[in-house]
Design a protein around this motif. Structure first.
Motif, PDB file in Angstrom:
ATOM      1  N   PHE A 110       0.827  -1.204   0.000  1.00  0.00           N
ATOM      2  CA  PHE A 110       0.000   0.000   0.000  1.00  0.00           C
ATOM      3  C   PHE A 110       0.865   1.260   0.000  1.00  0.00           C
ATOM      4  O   PHE A 110       0.354   2.369  -0.070  1.00  0.00           O
ATOM      5  CB  PHE A 110      -0.975   0.013   1.187  1.00  0.00           C
ATOM      6  CG  PHE A 110      -0.309   0.139   2.534  1.00  0.00           C
ATOM      7  CD1 PHE A 110       0.106  -0.986   3.228  1.00  0.00           C
ATOM      8  CD2 PHE A 110      -0.102   1.385   3.090  1.00  0.00           C
ATOM      9  CE1 PHE A 110       0.733  -0.867   4.462  1.00  0.00           C
ATOM     10  CE2 PHE A 110       0.513   1.516   4.328  1.00  0.00           C
ATOM     11  CZ  PHE A 110       0.934   0.378   5.014  1.00  0.00           C
ATOM     12  N   VAL A 111       2.198   1.066   0.092  1.00  0.00           N
ATOM     13  CA  VAL A 111       3.122   2.199  -0.017  1.00  0.00           C
ATOM     14  C   VAL A 111       3.850   2.068  -1.347  1.00  0.00           C
ATOM     15  O   VAL A 111       4.349   0.997  -1.676  1.00  0.00           O
ATOM     16  CB  VAL A 111       4.163   2.199   1.122  1.00  0.00           C
ATOM     17  CG1 VAL A 111       5.038   3.449   1.046  1.00  0.00           C
ATOM     18  CG2 VAL A 111       3.493   2.092   2.473  1.00  0.00           C
ATOM     19  N   THR A 112       3.880   3.143  -2.121  1.00  0.00           N
ATOM     20  CA  THR A 112       4.627   3.145  -3.374  1.00  0.00           C
ATOM     21  C   THR A 112       5.722   4.191  -3.267  1.00  0.00           C
ATOM     22  O   THR A 112       5.464   5.325  -2.842  1.00  0.00           O
ATOM     23  CB  THR A 112       3.701   3.490  -4.562  1.00  0.00           C
ATOM     24  OG1 THR A 112       2.667   2.512  -4.629  1.00  0.00           O
ATOM     25  CG2 THR A 112       4.471   3.494  -5.874  1.00  0.00           C
ATOM     26  N   ILE A 113       6.948   3.801  -3.608  1.00  0.00           N
ATOM     27  CA  ILE A 113       8.053   4.753  -3.576  1.00  0.00           C
ATOM     28  C   ILE A 113       8.600   4.898  -4.983  1.00  0.00           C
ATOM     29  O   ILE A 113       9.014   3.922  -5.604  1.00  0.00           O
ATOM     30  CB  ILE A 113       9.139   4.302  -2.588  1.00  0.00           C
ATOM     31  CG1 ILE A 113       8.540   4.334  -1.183  1.00  0.00           C
ATOM     32  CG2 ILE A 113      10.351   5.221  -2.670  1.00  0.00           C
ATOM     33  CD1 ILE A 113       9.495   4.005  -0.091  1.00  0.00           C
ATOM     34  N   GLU A 114       8.554   6.124  -5.481  1.00  0.00           N
ATOM     35  CA  GLU A 114       8.943   6.362  -6.867  1.00  0.00           C
ATOM     36  C   GLU A 114      10.408   6.742  -7.002  1.00  0.00           C
ATOM     37  O   GLU A 114      10.986   6.601  -8.054  1.00  0.00           O
ATOM     38  CB  GLU A 114       8.068   7.471  -7.463  1.00  0.00           C
ATOM     39  CG  GLU A 114       6.613   7.071  -7.542  1.00  0.00           C
ATOM     40  CD  GLU A 114       5.727   8.188  -8.030  1.00  0.00           C
ATOM     41  OE1 GLU A 114       6.245   9.159  -8.615  1.00  0.00           O
ATOM     42  OE2 GLU A 114       4.516   8.092  -7.807  1.00  0.00           O
ATOM     43  N   ALA A 115      10.981   7.304  -5.967  1.00  0.00           N
ATOM     44  CA  ALA A 115      12.401   7.654  -6.031  1.00  0.00           C
ATOM     45  C   ALA A 115      12.905   7.740  -4.611  1.00  0.00           C
ATOM     46  O   ALA A 115      12.245   8.301  -3.756  1.00  0.00           O
ATOM     47  CB  ALA A 115      12.598   8.986  -6.726  1.00  0.00           C
ATOM     48  N   GLY A 116      14.041   7.176  -4.350  1.00  0.00           N
ATOM     49  CA  GLY A 116      14.547   7.244  -2.992  1.00  0.00           C
ATOM     50  C   GLY A 116      15.857   6.507  -2.882  1.00  0.00           C
ATOM     51  O   GLY A 116      16.273   5.802  -3.792  1.00  0.00           O
ATOM     52  N   ASP A 117      16.513   6.696  -1.786  1.00  0.00           N
ATOM     53  CA  ASP A 117      17.783   6.037  -1.554  1.00  0.00           C
ATOM     54  C   ASP A 117      17.731   5.298  -0.237  1.00  0.00           C
ATOM     55  O   ASP A 117      17.092   5.732   0.702  1.00  0.00           O
ATOM     56  CB  ASP A 117      18.912   7.068  -1.477  1.00  0.00           C
ATOM     57  CG  ASP A 117      19.163   7.683  -2.835  1.00  0.00           C
ATOM     58  OD1 ASP A 117      19.139   8.911  -2.922  1.00  0.00           O
ATOM     59  OD2 ASP A 117      19.348   6.913  -3.788  1.00  0.00           O
ATOM     60  N   GLY A 118      18.466   4.217  -0.202  1.00  0.00           N
ATOM     61  CA  GLY A 118      18.615   3.488   1.038  1.00  0.00           C
ATOM     62  C   GLY A 118      17.396   2.646   1.360  1.00  0.00           C
ATOM     63  O   GLY A 118      16.412   2.621   0.628  1.00  0.00           O
ATOM     64  N   GLU A 119      17.492   1.941   2.477  1.00  0.00           N
ATOM     65  CA  GLU A 119      16.385   1.130   2.955  1.00  0.00           C
ATOM     66  C   GLU A 119      16.370   1.222   4.465  1.00  0.00           C
ATOM     67  O   GLU A 119      17.287   1.758   5.084  1.00  0.00           O
ATOM     68  CB  GLU A 119      16.553  -0.326   2.515  1.00  0.00           C
ATOM     69  CG  GLU A 119      16.297  -0.514   1.035  1.00  0.00           C
ATOM     70  CD  GLU A 119      16.164  -1.975   0.660  1.00  0.00           C
ATOM     71  OE1 GLU A 119      15.395  -2.671   1.337  1.00  0.00           O
ATOM     72  OE2 GLU A 119      16.824  -2.403  -0.284  1.00  0.00           O
ATOM     73  N   GLY A 120      15.332   0.656   5.065  1.00  0.00           N
ATOM     74  CA  GLY A 120      15.239   0.654   6.515  1.00  0.00           C
ATOM     75  C   GLY A 120      15.286   2.071   7.061  1.00  0.00           C
ATOM     76  O   GLY A 120      14.692   2.990   6.505  1.00  0.00           O
ATOM     77  N   THR A 121      16.056   2.291   8.146  1.00  0.00           N
ATOM     78  CA  THR A 121      16.058   3.613   8.776  1.00  0.00           C
ATOM     79  C   THR A 121      16.784   4.651   7.939  1.00  0.00           C
ATOM     80  O   THR A 121      16.661   5.845   8.178  1.00  0.00           O
ATOM     81  CB  THR A 121      16.723   3.543  10.163  1.00  0.00           C
ATOM     82  OG1 THR A 121      18.003   2.934  10.008  1.00  0.00           O
ATOM     83  CG2 THR A 121      15.884   2.741  11.142  1.00  0.00           C
ATOM     84  N   SER A 122      17.596   4.230   6.943  1.00  0.00           N
ATOM     85  CA  SER A 122      18.290   5.214   6.110  1.00  0.00           C
ATOM     86  C   SER A 122      17.461   5.606   4.889  1.00  0.00           C
ATOM     87  O   SER A 122      17.891   6.402   4.063  1.00  0.00           O
ATOM     88  CB  SER A 122      19.646   4.666   5.649  1.00  0.00           C
ATOM     89  OG  SER A 122      19.440   3.622   4.722  1.00  0.00           O
ATOM     90  N   LEU A 123      16.261   5.036   4.787  1.00  0.00           N
ATOM     91  CA  LEU A 123      15.416   5.311   3.628  1.00  0.00           C
ATOM     92  C   LEU A 123      15.037   6.795   3.575  1.00  0.00           C
ATOM     93  O   LEU A 123      14.625   7.386   4.570  1.00  0.00           O
ATOM     94  CB  LEU A 123      14.136   4.474   3.729  1.00  0.00           C
ATOM     95  CG  LEU A 123      13.045   4.791   2.712  1.00  0.00           C
ATOM     96  CD1 LEU A 123      13.464   4.318   1.328  1.00  0.00           C
ATOM     97  CD2 LEU A 123      11.742   4.147   3.126  1.00  0.00           C
ATOM     98  N   THR A 124      15.192   7.410   2.416  1.00  0.00           N
ATOM     99  CA  THR A 124      14.671   8.765   2.213  1.00  0.00           C
ATOM    100  C   THR A 124      13.732   8.711   1.020  1.00  0.00           C
ATOM    101  O   THR A 124      13.974   7.997   0.055  1.00  0.00           O
ATOM    102  CB  THR A 124      15.791   9.780   1.926  1.00  0.00           C
ATOM    103  OG1 THR A 124      16.517   9.342   0.781  1.00  0.00           O
ATOM    104  CG2 THR A 124      16.704   9.928   3.110  1.00  0.00           C
ATOM    105  N   VAL A 125      12.666   9.474   1.105  1.00  0.00           N
ATOM    106  CA  VAL A 125      11.650   9.431   0.055  1.00  0.00           C
ATOM    107  C   VAL A 125      11.500  10.816  -0.556  1.00  0.00           C
ATOM    108  O   VAL A 125      11.280  11.794   0.152  1.00  0.00           O
ATOM    109  CB  VAL A 125      10.288   8.976   0.634  1.00  0.00           C
ATOM    110  CG1 VAL A 125       9.198   9.099  -0.423  1.00  0.00           C
ATOM    111  CG2 VAL A 125      10.378   7.552   1.135  1.00  0.00           C
ATOM    112  N   ASP A 126      11.670  10.893  -1.866  1.00  0.00           N
ATOM    113  CA  ASP A 126      11.401  12.146  -2.571  1.00  0.00           C
ATOM    114  C   ASP A 126       9.983  12.135  -3.126  1.00  0.00           C
ATOM    115  O   ASP A 126       9.253  13.103  -3.031  1.00  0.00           O
ATOM    116  CB  ASP A 126      12.391  12.342  -3.726  1.00  0.00           C
ATOM    117  CG  ASP A 126      13.808  12.453  -3.225  1.00  0.00           C
ATOM    118  OD1 ASP A 126      13.990  13.095  -2.179  1.00  0.00           O
ATOM    119  OD2 ASP A 126      14.706  11.875  -3.854  1.00  0.00           O
TER     120      ASP A 126
END
Ligand code: SF4
Length: 456
Positions: A110-126
């Motif tokens: 139910f979450v879609t991420i179109e651009a981002g770096d990292g995973e887990g706690t380092s995940l950033t979402v643009d």
């Protein structure tokens, strides 16, 4: 952020009883950009309020939101938090929306991420979104109030009569911002002051019945703002108020939008209010959006016969007349999947095919700056020009810059695209319907039956 903050796509909300199925919202799509006001306008029974309640997950039994509907919320910090909490329910996509990572969990994502770096706690979402139709109830709860708040028409009914306004504000500030004691009282007084309530420290100690109607509505707006939302859904908040207070509340909302970067969905039956507050407009009829445009385009070049009828019935826009024109009849209750134009029984321009083909959204063929000619040979604008001295036109241009929506004037009517001959037009609408731009019969059957996984 770029792009919309809130996107509603093919929303279908039905109420199923032993006697009938009411398709209250039937394939509604729209989007709201950051700091943008979308007006949802239509008569009673057109599905406006059910649309707003669907966004907040406030549809009670026997109501259901069809699982093929999508309500996507895009605020990056929120998407990032939810993606970290539910890493196994994230779908990773590239810029075209295609899955681009192994292990992308499409089935229950139910979450879609179109651009981002990292995973887990380092995940950033643009860029990304949380789909509120498919999300678990606790995620929807955290959106309700925390990200998207609602202001209702019945201000007194929205306030608890047995608690002071201060108590109600402090409770919300405790839940959403963790404030207690003196800090909560200070923040509550600041909220009352921000919505224009004088002597806020004294008014905190008063009960809702001690407030006037306009002050009650200001207090409900303060309650909605207590959780610092990004989107405000306003359901006819000025309808019960006299015109002077109504103008003050509209000014207040416009100021709060500027100060707090709010996006607003403003629901009303009043085109005059739309002209004052909206950047863009979606006109609803019998559960469907029948026309979408920036507010300037809609008022200057209305295309759908229903929109033209609504505009003709505004006092002052039709010039000097003895009696304002009205739209005869009433909005039908949509019980069946649409196979025709639901407006046909009331439409002065209806023709035989309107009872056999469901109109799909097509471009209104009205490039910016053109004079435009309607399918009936008129421009449909007589007497409907918005007074540009009130700032509506400027606001509309600002919104168009942010969203590009001036180009997205679409209309669901068999008279359009008006550059095409009749046979070609009818083929266009049939083809778009077959391609599934409208709710199909199979999907409707699913909505009419038992709730399936993912329905809310
Ligand atoms: S499709 Fe036909 S009935 Fe419907 S609004 Fe257009 S002209 Fe009127």
């Amino acid at each position: 952020m770029t792009g919309p903050l809130l996107e509603v796509e093919n929303l279908r909300t039905t109420f199923v009883t032993d006697q009938e199925t009411i398709r209250a919202v039937d394939g509604v799509s729209f989007s709201v950009a950051p700091r943008h006001t979308l007006g949802l306008v239509g008569e009673s029974g057109s599905g406006k309020s059910v649309t707003a309640r669907s966004i907040l997950g406030l549809i009670d039994d026997p109501g259901r939101i069809h699982p093929d509907s999508a309500i996507r919320y895009h605020r990056p910090a929120f998407v990032q938090r939810i993606a970290r909490e539910y890493p196994d329910r994230v779908r990773w996509v590239d810029g075209d929306g295609d899955a681009d990572r192994d292990g992308s969990h499409d089935g229950n994502a139910f979450v879609t991420i179109e651009a981002g770096d990292g995973e887990g706690t380092s995940l950033t979402v643009d860029r990304g979104s949380v789909d509120l139709v498919a999300a678990p109830e606790n995620v929807v709860q955290s959106v309700r109030g925390g990200e998207i708040a609602m202001v209702f028409q019945d201000a007194l009914g929205s306030l608890n009569p047995v608690y002071t306004v201060g108590n109600q504000l402090r409770e919300l500030l405790g839940i959403h911002r963790g404030l207690r004691g003196g800090a909560a009282t200070e923040a509550a007084a600041e909220l009352l002051e921000s919505v224009g309530i004088p002597d806020p420290k004294r008014r905190l100690k008063e009960y809702p019945h001690q407030f006037s109607g306009g002050m009650q509505q200001r207090a409900t707006i303060a309650l909605a703002l207590a959780c610092d939302p990004s989107v405000l859904l306003c359901d006819e908040p000025t309808t019960a108020l006299d015109v002077t207070i109504q103008a003050q509340i509209l000014e207040l909302l416009a100021r709060l939008q500027r100060e707090r970067d709010l996006s607003i969905v403003f629901i009303t039956h009043d085109m005059g209010v739309i002209a004052q507050i909206a950047d863009s407009v979606a006109v609803m009829y019998a559960g469907e959006v029948v026309e979408r445009a920036s507010v300037g385009r809609l008022f200057d070049h209305p295309k759908h016969p229903y929109t033209q009828g609504l505009l003709r019935s505004i006092p002052g826009l039709t010039g000097e007349v003895d009696r304002l024109p009205t739209i005869e009849g009433s909005v039908p209750t949509p019980n069946e999947p649409p196979t025709d134009c639901r407006y046909a029984p009331r439409c002065p321009k209806a023709f035989d095919e309107c009872k056999m083909i469901h109109p799909e959204h097509v471009p209104a063929e009205e490039p910016a700056g053109s004079e435009g000619t309607g399918a009936d040979g008129t421009d449909g604008t007589e007497g409907t020009h918005v007074d540009e001295t009130d700032g509506t036109a400027e606001r509309s241009e600002d919104a168009a810059e942010r969203t590009g929506d001036a180009a997205e004037h679409t209309v669901a009517c068999l008279l359009y695209p008006d550059a095409e001959p009749l046979e070609e037009r009818l083929r266009t609408h049939r083809q778009r319907g077959d391609l599934g731009t409208a709710p199909d019969a199979a999907g409707a059957d699913a909505a009419d039956g038992d709730a399936t996984e993912g329905e809310r």
